[in-house]
Design a protein around this motif. Sequence first.
Motif, PDB file in Angstrom:
ATOM      1  N   ASP A   1       0.810  -1.226   0.000  1.00 23.56           N
ATOM      2  CA  ASP A   1       0.000   0.000   0.000  1.00 23.56           C
ATOM      3  C   ASP A   1       0.841   1.272   0.000  1.00 23.56           C
ATOM      4  OD1 ASP A   1      -2.217  -1.610   0.068  1.00 23.56           O
ATOM      5  OD2 ASP A   1      -2.520  -1.441   2.243  1.00 23.56           O
ATOM      6  N   ASN A   2       1.971   1.264   0.719  1.00 25.19           N
ATOM      7  CA  ASN A   2       2.745   2.493   0.864  1.00 25.19           C
ATOM      8  C   ASN A   2       4.242   2.189   0.902  1.00 25.19           C
ATOM      9  OD1 ASN A   2       3.606   5.086   1.355  1.00 25.19           O
ATOM     10  ND2 ASN A   2       2.180   5.459   3.056  1.00 25.19           N
ATOM     11  N   PRO A   3       4.827   1.807  -0.231  1.00 29.29           N
ATOM     12  CA  PRO A   3       6.251   1.444  -0.250  1.00 29.29           C
ATOM     13  C   PRO A   3       7.178   2.613   0.079  1.00 29.29           C
ATOM     14  CG  PRO A   3       5.364   1.558  -2.480  1.00 29.29           C
ATOM     15  CD  PRO A   3       4.199   1.644  -1.557  1.00 29.29           C
ATOM     16  N   VAL A   4       6.755   3.840  -0.243  1.00 25.98           N
ATOM     17  CA  VAL A   4       7.599   5.012   0.029  1.00 25.98           C
ATOM     18  C   VAL A   4       7.765   5.196   1.540  1.00 25.98           C
ATOM     19  CG1 VAL A   4       7.805   7.513  -0.187  1.00 25.98           C
ATOM     20  CG2 VAL A   4       6.946   6.156  -2.113  1.00 25.98           C
ATOM     21  N   PHE A   5       6.662   5.091   2.259  1.00 22.80           N
ATOM     22  CA  PHE A   5       6.731   5.217   3.713  1.00 22.80           C
ATOM     23  C   PHE A   5       7.570   4.096   4.320  1.00 22.80           C
ATOM     24  CE2 PHE A   5       5.193   4.038   7.923  1.00 22.80           C
ATOM     25  CZ  PHE A   5       5.356   5.238   8.598  1.00 22.80           C
ATOM     26  N   GLU A   6       7.396   2.886   3.820  1.00 22.86           N
ATOM     27  CA  GLU A   6       8.153   1.752   4.341  1.00 22.86           C
ATOM     28  C   GLU A   6       9.651   1.909   4.080  1.00 22.86           C
ATOM     29  OE1 GLU A   6       6.954  -0.848   6.223  1.00 22.86           O
ATOM     30  OE2 GLU A   6       5.205   0.479   6.260  1.00 22.86           O
ATOM     31  N   HIS A   7       9.986   2.500   2.932  1.00 21.80           N
ATOM     32  CA  HIS A   7      11.396   2.774   2.641  1.00 21.80           C
ATOM     33  C   HIS A   7      11.960   3.784   3.634  1.00 21.80           C
ATOM     34  CE1 HIS A   7      14.769   4.856   0.654  1.00 21.80           C
ATOM     35  NE2 HIS A   7      15.033   3.675   0.112  1.00 21.80           N
ATOM     36  N   ALA A   8      11.179   4.820   3.894  1.00 22.25           N
ATOM     37  CA  ALA A   8      11.610   5.850   4.848  1.00 22.25           C
ATOM     38  C   ALA A   8      11.759   5.254   6.249  1.00 22.25           C
ATOM     39  CB  ALA A   8      10.612   6.999   4.861  1.00 22.25           C
ATOM     40  N   GLU A   9      10.858   4.344   6.589  1.00 25.59           N
ATOM     41  CA  GLU A   9      10.908   3.698   7.900  1.00 25.59           C
ATOM     42  C   GLU A   9      12.175   2.859   8.047  1.00 25.59           C
ATOM     43  OE1 GLU A   9       7.438   1.704  10.571  1.00 25.59           O
ATOM     44  OE2 GLU A   9       7.796   0.768   8.614  1.00 25.59           O
ATOM     45  N   LEU A  10      12.503   2.105   7.011  1.00 25.79           N
ATOM     46  CA  LEU A  10      13.708   1.281   7.046  1.00 25.79           C
ATOM     47  C   LEU A  10      14.961   2.153   7.067  1.00 25.79           C
ATOM     48  CD1 LEU A  10      14.250  -1.754   7.104  1.00 25.79           C
ATOM     49  CD2 LEU A  10      14.565  -1.686   4.624  1.00 25.79           C
ATOM     50  N   THR A  11      14.924   3.244   6.316  1.00 23.04           N
ATOM     51  CA  THR A  11      16.051   4.180   6.306  1.00 23.04           C
ATOM     52  C   THR A  11      16.289   4.734   7.707  1.00 23.04           C
ATOM     53  OG1 THR A  11      15.642   4.815   4.004  1.00 23.04           O
ATOM     54  CG2 THR A  11      16.916   6.349   5.346  1.00 23.04           C
ATOM     55  N   ALA A  12      15.218   5.124   8.383  1.00 23.35           N
ATOM     56  CA  ALA A  12      15.337   5.676   9.735  1.00 23.35           C
ATOM     57  C   ALA A  12      15.948   4.666  10.703  1.00 23.35           C
ATOM     58  CB  ALA A  12      13.962   6.116  10.228  1.00 23.35           C
ATOM     59  N   ILE A  13      15.601   3.405  10.533  1.00 24.52           N
ATOM     60  CA  ILE A  13      16.166   2.347  11.390  1.00 24.52           C
ATOM     61  C   ILE A  13      17.679   2.283  11.219  1.00 24.52           C
ATOM     62  CG2 ILE A  13      16.294  -0.157  11.721  1.00 24.52           C
ATOM     63  CD1 ILE A  13      13.288  -0.251  11.060  1.00 24.52           C
ATOM     64  N   TYR A  14      18.143   2.361   9.959  1.00 23.44           N
ATOM     65  CA  TYR A  14      19.584   2.271   9.703  1.00 23.44           C
ATOM     66  C   TYR A  14      20.314   3.524  10.160  1.00 23.44           C
ATOM     67  CZ  TYR A  14      18.227  -1.758   6.899  1.00 23.44           C
ATOM     68  OH  TYR A  14      17.713  -2.952   6.487  1.00 23.44           O
ATOM     69  N   VAL A  15      19.641   4.670  10.103  1.00 20.18           N
ATOM     70  CA  VAL A  15      20.243   5.899  10.627  1.00 20.18           C
ATOM     71  C   VAL A  15      20.441   5.783  12.135  1.00 20.18           C
ATOM     72  CG1 VAL A  15      19.825   8.352  11.065  1.00 20.18           C
ATOM     73  CG2 VAL A  15      19.390   7.395   8.788  1.00 20.18           C
ATOM     74  N   GLU A  16      19.449   5.234  12.820  1.00 18.72           N
ATOM     75  CA  GLU A  16      19.551   5.049  14.272  1.00 18.72           C
ATOM     76  C   GLU A  16      20.685   4.093  14.640  1.00 18.72           C
ATOM     77  OE1 GLU A  16      15.832   3.766  15.778  1.00 18.72           O
ATOM     78  OE2 GLU A  16      14.812   5.678  15.401  1.00 18.72           O
ATOM     79  N   ARG A  17      21.044   3.218  13.709  1.00 20.36           N
ATOM     80  CA  ARG A  17      22.110   2.254  13.964  1.00 20.36           C
ATOM     81  C   ARG A  17      23.490   2.786  13.600  1.00 20.36           C
ATOM     82  NH1 ARG A  17      19.328  -3.474  11.943  1.00 20.36           N
ATOM     83  NH2 ARG A  17      17.616  -3.451  13.460  1.00 20.36           N
ATOM     84  N   GLY A  18      23.539   4.005  13.090  1.00 22.10           N
ATOM     85  CA  GLY A  18      24.841   4.625  12.881  1.00 22.10           C
ATOM     86  C   GLY A  18      25.195   5.012  11.462  1.00 22.10           C
ATOM     87  N   LEU A  19      24.336   4.692  10.466  1.00 21.04           N
ATOM     88  CA  LEU A  19      24.642   5.085   9.098  1.00 21.04           C
ATOM     89  C   LEU A  19      24.198   6.518   8.846  1.00 21.04           C
ATOM     90  CD1 LEU A  19      23.511   1.924   7.069  1.00 21.04           C
ATOM     91  CD2 LEU A  19      25.760   2.434   8.012  1.00 21.04           C
ATOM     92  N   ASP A  20      24.901   7.217   7.949  1.00 17.33           N
ATOM     93  CA  ASP A  20      24.411   8.541   7.573  1.00 17.33           C
ATOM     94  C   ASP A  20      23.181   8.363   6.686  1.00 17.33           C
ATOM     95  OD1 ASP A  20      25.173   8.652   4.618  1.00 17.33           O
ATOM     96  OD2 ASP A  20      27.126   8.237   5.518  1.00 17.33           O
ATOM     97  N   ALA A  21      22.417   9.450   6.533  1.00 13.08           N
ATOM     98  CA  ALA A  21      21.115   9.370   5.877  1.00 13.08           C
ATOM     99  C   ALA A  21      21.220   8.866   4.436  1.00 13.08           C
ATOM    100  CB  ALA A  21      20.433  10.728   5.913  1.00 13.08           C
ATOM    101  N   GLU A  22      22.227   9.338   3.704  1.00 16.87           N
ATOM    102  CA  GLU A  22      22.347   8.941   2.297  1.00 16.87           C
ATOM    103  C   GLU A  22      22.676   7.460   2.159  1.00 16.87           C
ATOM    104  OE1 GLU A  22      24.927  10.123  -1.715  1.00 16.87           O
ATOM    105  OE2 GLU A  22      25.206  11.234   0.152  1.00 16.87           O
ATOM    106  N   LEU A  23      23.620   6.991   2.964  1.00 18.26           N
ATOM    107  CA  LEU A  23      23.984   5.579   2.908  1.00 18.26           C
ATOM    108  C   LEU A  23      22.837   4.709   3.404  1.00 18.26           C
ATOM    109  CD1 LEU A  23      26.014   3.342   2.402  1.00 18.26           C
ATOM    110  CD2 LEU A  23      26.964   3.758   4.690  1.00 18.26           C
ATOM    111  N   ALA A  24      22.141   5.155   4.451  1.00 21.60           N
ATOM    112  CA  ALA A  24      21.006   4.397   4.978  1.00 21.60           C
ATOM    113  C   ALA A  24      19.919   4.244   3.915  1.00 21.60           C
ATOM    114  CB  ALA A  24      20.444   5.081   6.219  1.00 21.60           C
ATOM    115  N   SER A  25      19.669   5.319   3.172  1.00 21.51           N
ATOM    116  CA  SER A  25      18.667   5.265   2.107  1.00 21.51           C
ATOM    117  C   SER A  25      19.083   4.303   0.999  1.00 21.51           C
ATOM    118  CB  SER A  25      18.455   6.668   1.527  1.00 21.51           C
ATOM    119  OG  SER A  25      17.517   6.644   0.480  1.00 21.51           O
ATOM    120  N   THR A  26      20.368   4.317   0.661  1.00 21.20           N
ATOM    121  CA  THR A  26      20.877   3.412  -0.370  1.00 21.20           C
ATOM    122  C   THR A  26      20.756   1.954   0.071  1.00 21.20           C
ATOM    123  OG1 THR A  26      22.448   5.086  -1.136  1.00 21.20           O
ATOM    124  CG2 THR A  26      22.879   2.796  -1.757  1.00 21.20           C
ATOM    125  N   VAL A  27      21.128   1.688   1.324  1.00 18.69           N
ATOM    126  CA  VAL A  27      21.036   0.330   1.853  1.00 18.69           C
ATOM    127  C   VAL A  27      19.580  -0.140   1.863  1.00 18.69           C
ATOM    128  CG1 VAL A  27      21.339  -1.100   3.913  1.00 18.69           C
ATOM    129  CG2 VAL A  27      23.127   0.514   3.232  1.00 18.69           C
TER     130      VAL A  27
END
Length: 230
Positions: free
Chosen positions: A89-115
């Motif tokens: 239903d909302n893949p964009v939001f889910e991508h942002a959610e996963l990105t935020a998780i990786y940022v909290e784990r120590g990745l910068d925003a750009e790398l987290a988004s790529t991962v």
Amino acid sequence: MKHTEHHKTHRTGWLRAAVLGANDGIVSTASLVLGVAATGASTESILVAGVAGLVAGAMSMAAGEYVSVSSQSDTERADLRRESQELEDNPVFEHAELTAIYVERGLDAELASTVATRLMEHDALGAHARDELGISEALAARPVQAAFASAGTFAVGAALPLLTVVLFPIALVMWTVSGSSLVFLALLGGLSARAGGAPVLSGAGRVTFWGALAMALTAGVGALFGVVAG
């Protein structure tokens, strides 16, 4: 590069059920035997009570493990269905959610988004299950495996004190059952700790302590009722 490290986490499901079953088999049956023996019962009466406890305990362990782990499995499946629907239903939001998780784990925003992008392209549901929900194949609930492991090891554990009753005269049952059961518990604790990669001595010590406490209390109750009945 091939992953060559060998970890213990994949064993936690069946190992927990197996250790619980064996420990409960030894402790409950030895305690039952000591409690009945403390009343002055005959060898035949002790064996009948012990075998009944073995059968009832094994079935109880199987049913309990199956029901409890099935509940966990049902919850995991429900979460995965919901996550799958949200990804659709909302893949964009889910991508942002996963990105935020990786940022909290120590990745910068750009790398987290790529991962997040790469992982979702490979297996979106798997990535969210693992990193958002904490569900992985290695740790997934397996009710049937847990039930068989628990029931089987309970029966083996319960058979050990019963074998002691058969091999030794009634006058020595209290000492031989309690002593051998403590040895069995120490071995179980050490082996399970080793299988799980934990310190062997602490694993053996905690299992032995609680087993000794259970047997002592049950023997005391049996002795008390034996005196009252006498």
